[in-house]
Design a protein around this motif. Structure first.
Motif, PDB file in Angstrom:
ATOM      1  N   LYS A 122       0.674  -1.286  -0.061  1.00  0.00           N
ATOM      2  CA  LYS A 122      -0.013   0.041  -0.077  1.00  0.00           C
ATOM      3  C   LYS A 122       0.838   1.348   0.054  1.00  0.00           C
ATOM      4  O   LYS A 122       0.515   2.478  -0.314  1.00  0.00           O
ATOM      5  CB  LYS A 122      -0.895   0.012   1.119  1.00  0.00           C
ATOM      6  CG  LYS A 122      -2.147  -0.894   1.052  1.00  0.00           C
ATOM      7  CD  LYS A 122      -2.827  -0.979   2.262  1.00  0.00           C
ATOM      8  CE  LYS A 122      -2.396  -1.461   3.661  1.00  0.00           C
ATOM      9  NZ  LYS A 122      -3.057  -1.470   4.701  1.00  0.00           N
ATOM     10  N   PRO A 124       2.834   4.385  -0.982  1.00  0.00           N
ATOM     11  CA  PRO A 124       2.880   5.196  -2.345  1.00  0.00           C
ATOM     12  C   PRO A 124       4.343   5.303  -2.884  1.00  0.00           C
ATOM     13  O   PRO A 124       4.319   5.655  -4.088  1.00  0.00           O
ATOM     14  CB  PRO A 124       2.340   6.596  -1.780  1.00  0.00           C
ATOM     15  CG  PRO A 124       2.753   6.632  -0.559  1.00  0.00           C
ATOM     16  CD  PRO A 124       2.702   5.331  -0.029  1.00  0.00           C
ATOM     17  N   ALA A 238      -0.103   1.644  -6.984  1.00  0.00           N
ATOM     18  CA  ALA A 238      -1.248   1.308  -6.301  1.00  0.00           C
ATOM     19  C   ALA A 238      -1.969   0.422  -7.528  1.00  0.00           C
ATOM     20  O   ALA A 238      -2.815  -0.789  -7.049  1.00  0.00           O
ATOM     21  CB  ALA A 238      -2.320   2.449  -6.138  1.00  0.00           C
ATOM     22  N   LYS A 242      -3.355  -3.705  -7.588  1.00  0.00           N
ATOM     23  CA  LYS A 242      -4.847  -3.968  -7.787  1.00  0.00           C
ATOM     24  C   LYS A 242      -4.895  -4.923  -8.906  1.00  0.00           C
ATOM     25  O   LYS A 242      -5.791  -5.803  -8.822  1.00  0.00           O
ATOM     26  CB  LYS A 242      -5.417  -2.697  -7.898  1.00  0.00           C
ATOM     27  CG  LYS A 242      -6.913  -2.702  -8.155  1.00  0.00           C
ATOM     28  CD  LYS A 242      -7.688  -1.584  -8.327  1.00  0.00           C
ATOM     29  CE  LYS A 242      -9.341  -1.488  -8.621  1.00  0.00           C
ATOM     30  NZ  LYS A 242      -9.779  -0.381  -8.671  1.00  0.00           N
TER      31      LYS A 242
END
Length: 286
Positions: A122, A124, A238, A242
């Motif tokens: 998670k 950044p 991100a 995903k």
């Protein structure tokens, strides 16, 4: 299983921290007995610093790693994080004495490392494992969960738990997502180590260099990251994780929308102008 992991990740929008000590870690260098955390020019380095204990992932060490990964992670000055170590062993994995003494057969200990790994995904900013020595069991799990593994030719990797009757189930989750099945199963079923070049060939390492060049290679990578717009790397990272849990069709449908959002960003527009004008882009780095 892969879909479940990244669906869970997508539903969790905030980085978690495990201790109130994070609030007090405001110096550029933060030391505990078993770890050192320092930051310079946008690069934070978490150094596992207990070579006598083979840099085992004790509860204290894992708390410190969590702090290093999550502290001020939204600050624009932070560009990447490196996890390194001192001594000949990068990390020998969980502290087995702590597991043996636990009242829940190590459940909270295993979960603590899972929490770290989910925060790596998670984060950044890119997180790099700088491996110079052996990474085994949960140490292998931690390294394989980073965004990149930069290894020296002295590095080696093993899922050695099976040698004492503990199958490396959770490390297997990490390595099976970066290595072919035949290679990851070799590690898991035999407990035998592989060297850095074999790890590179199997996809466990991003790059392997002579030990004397490890610092320079890591610096080259972190410098390349710092030259890119932070927000664009964060967006890309991100969605990268995903899309691993999506079908190909859904990944392309959503990925197209992300590309369009990216193109509309100020730094992307600057990049397009610089390409047309045949000059180096002047990114904001934010």
């Amino acid at each position: 299983m892969l879909r479940v992991l990244y669906t869970t990740l997508a539903k969790s929008s905030n980085l978690t921290t495990t201790t109130a000590a994070v609030a007090s870690m405001n110096a550029s260098s933060y030391r505990k007995q078993s770890t050192i955390i320092k930051e310079n020019d946008g690069v934070r380095e978490i150094i596992l610093n207990d070579p006598k204990a083979r840099n085992t992932l004790s509860r204290e060490v894992m708390t410190s790693i969590q702090e290093g990964i999550t502290k001020d992670v939204q600050c624009e000055d932070l560009r990447c994080i490196v996890i390194s170590s001192t001594g000949p062993v990068w990390s020998a994995g969980h502290n087995l004495k702590e597991i043996a003494a636990s009242s829940d057969c190590g459940h909270e200990i295993f979960s603590q490392l899972v929490d770290i790994i989910m925060n790596i995904y998670k984060s950044p900013v890119p997180i790099i494992a700088k491996v110079n020595g052996m990474a085994t069991a949960a140490g292998l799990q931690l390294a394989a969960s980073c965004d990149m593994v930069v290894a020296s030719d002295k590095a080696s990797f093993a899922a050695s738990g099976v040698n004492i009757g503990i199958f490396c189930t959770t490390p297997g989750i990490a390595i099976s997502r970066v290595m072919p099945r035949m290679k990851s199963s070799y590690l898991l079923f035999t407990g035998l180590p592989i060297n850095a070049q074999d790890a590179l060939a199997a996809g466990l390492a991003s790059v392997v260099v002579p030990e004397a060049q490890l610092d320079a290679e890591t610096n080259k990578i972190t410098q390349a990251i710092k030259e890119k717009p932070r927000a664009i790397l964060a967006m890309g990272k991100a969605f990268y994780y995903k899309q691993l849990g999506l079908s190909v069709k859904d990944a392309y449908d959503q990925g197209t929308d992300v590309m369009v959002e990216n193109i509309n960003m100020e730094d992307a527009q600057e990049g397009l102008r610089s390409f047309i004008e045949k000059r180096k882009p002047n990114f904001s780095k934010k």
